[in-house]
Motif scaffolding. Sequence first.
Motif, PDB file in Angstrom:
ATOM      1  N   LYS A 195     -53.054 -23.236 -20.707  1.00 23.39           N
ATOM      2  CA  LYS A 195     -52.308 -23.711 -19.663  1.00 23.39           C
ATOM      3  C   LYS A 195     -52.066 -22.551 -18.682  1.00 23.39           C
ATOM      4  O   LYS A 195     -51.330 -21.692 -19.265  1.00 23.39           O
ATOM      5  N   ASP A 196     -52.886 -22.533 -17.501  1.00 23.55           N
ATOM      6  CA  ASP A 196     -52.529 -21.422 -16.599  1.00 23.55           C
ATOM      7  C   ASP A 196     -53.112 -20.169 -17.348  1.00 23.55           C
ATOM      8  O   ASP A 196     -52.439 -19.106 -17.099  1.00 23.55           O
ATOM      9  N   ASP A 252     -48.625 -33.332  -8.632  1.00 25.49           N
ATOM     10  CA  ASP A 252     -48.152 -32.629  -9.707  1.00 25.49           C
ATOM     11  C   ASP A 252     -48.664 -33.140 -11.182  1.00 25.49           C
ATOM     12  O   ASP A 252     -47.816 -33.605 -11.868  1.00 25.49           O
ATOM     13  N   TRP A 253     -49.862 -33.319 -11.271  1.00 22.53           N
ATOM     14  CA  TRP A 253     -50.579 -33.945 -12.221  1.00 22.53           C
ATOM     15  C   TRP A 253     -49.917 -33.528 -13.693  1.00 22.53           C
ATOM     16  O   TRP A 253     -49.666 -34.221 -14.758  1.00 22.53           O
ATOM     17  N   ASP A 254     -49.947 -32.154 -13.752  1.00 21.57           N
ATOM     18  CA  ASP A 254     -49.410 -31.617 -14.986  1.00 21.57           C
ATOM     19  C   ASP A 254     -48.112 -32.215 -15.501  1.00 21.57           C
ATOM     20  O   ASP A 254     -47.982 -32.380 -16.733  1.00 21.57           O
ATOM     21  N   GLU A 255     -47.088 -32.383 -14.612  1.00 23.41           N
ATOM     22  CA  GLU A 255     -45.871 -32.774 -14.937  1.00 23.41           C
ATOM     23  C   GLU A 255     -45.825 -34.298 -15.223  1.00 23.41           C
ATOM     24  O   GLU A 255     -45.351 -34.811 -15.964  1.00 23.41           O
ATOM     25  N   ARG A 256     -46.664 -34.971 -14.567  1.00 22.89           N
ATOM     26  CA  ARG A 256     -46.668 -36.604 -14.541  1.00 22.89           C
ATOM     27  C   ARG A 256     -47.676 -36.824 -15.792  1.00 22.89           C
ATOM     28  O   ARG A 256     -47.357 -37.958 -16.305  1.00 22.89           O
ATOM     29  N   GLY A 264     -47.948 -30.396 -22.063  1.00 22.19           N
ATOM     30  CA  GLY A 264     -48.313 -30.424 -20.752  1.00 22.19           C
ATOM     31  C   GLY A 264     -49.780 -30.131 -20.280  1.00 22.19           C
ATOM     32  O   GLY A 264     -49.930 -29.586 -19.263  1.00 22.19           O
ATOM     33  N   LYS A 323     -47.470 -35.602 -18.682  1.00 21.52           N
ATOM     34  CA  LYS A 323     -46.595 -35.601 -19.810  1.00 21.52           C
ATOM     35  C   LYS A 323     -45.849 -36.957 -19.947  1.00 21.52           C
ATOM     36  O   LYS A 323     -45.624 -37.314 -21.101  1.00 21.52           O
ATOM     37  N   ASN A 324     -45.858 -37.832 -19.036  1.00 21.83           N
ATOM     38  CA  ASN A 324     -44.990 -39.057 -19.120  1.00 21.83           C
ATOM     39  C   ASN A 324     -46.089 -40.329 -19.208  1.00 21.83           C
ATOM     40  O   ASN A 324     -45.725 -41.335 -19.103  1.00 21.83           O
ATOM     41  N   GLN A 383     -49.706 -34.061 -24.477  1.00 26.66           N
ATOM     42  CA  GLN A 383     -48.717 -34.208 -23.636  1.00 26.66           C
ATOM     43  C   GLN A 383     -47.347 -33.451 -23.580  1.00 26.66           C
ATOM     44  O   GLN A 383     -46.867 -33.038 -22.783  1.00 26.66           O
ATOM     45  N   SER A 384     -47.029 -33.258 -25.061  1.00 28.80           N
ATOM     46  CA  SER A 384     -45.808 -32.480 -25.323  1.00 28.80           C
ATOM     47  C   SER A 384     -45.992 -31.249 -24.722  1.00 28.80           C
ATOM     48  O   SER A 384     -44.996 -30.320 -24.534  1.00 28.80           O
TER      49      SER A 384
END
Length: 163
Positions: free
Chosen positions: A23-24, A142-146, A118, A148-149, A115-116
């Motif tokens: 990630k990043d 903000d797909w990365d944040e969304r 991200g 997760k859930n 998901q945990s």
Amino acid sequence: DYAGSLDRTGDNREEYYGGALLKDGRMVGRLSGGEMQLMNLLRGADQPMAMIVDGVAMNLERQGPPAVSVDLRGGVPVIDVKLCVLASMTDAPFNPDEIASALATRYDALTAHCQSLGVDPFGYARTAAAQFLTIPDWQAYDWDERFKNARVAYAITLRRTDS
């Protein structure tokens, strides 16, 4: 198991390697060899995936690309994945519902793990991004944040092939 952690005293010299989750540009986690096999099956790798369910060994191959839909209308993305899998095995009893359920359970666990952390190594973001008219709109979502859930459901159809 992770690369290098398998017992090397038996006749089998093959070892399935895991993978890094990035990630990043930084590693945030890793996948085991079994998780990588699941990922490869979903993404269309040329090699079959070996799996054992209730003592029955089989090789699984993807038949065609998965059908992925992403619904962004609610506050949480809803992702539906339909996957057709061919199973080849010996003359053992074959319960397609049981095998499909076991495979879906493994995909659920893999998805929860990603998901945990991200990360979306599945490529579901590509399907979601196609619903936005501009890059700034997509970035604001903000797909990365969304992710997760997100609620992800796997519908797997299993077909037996002759070995």
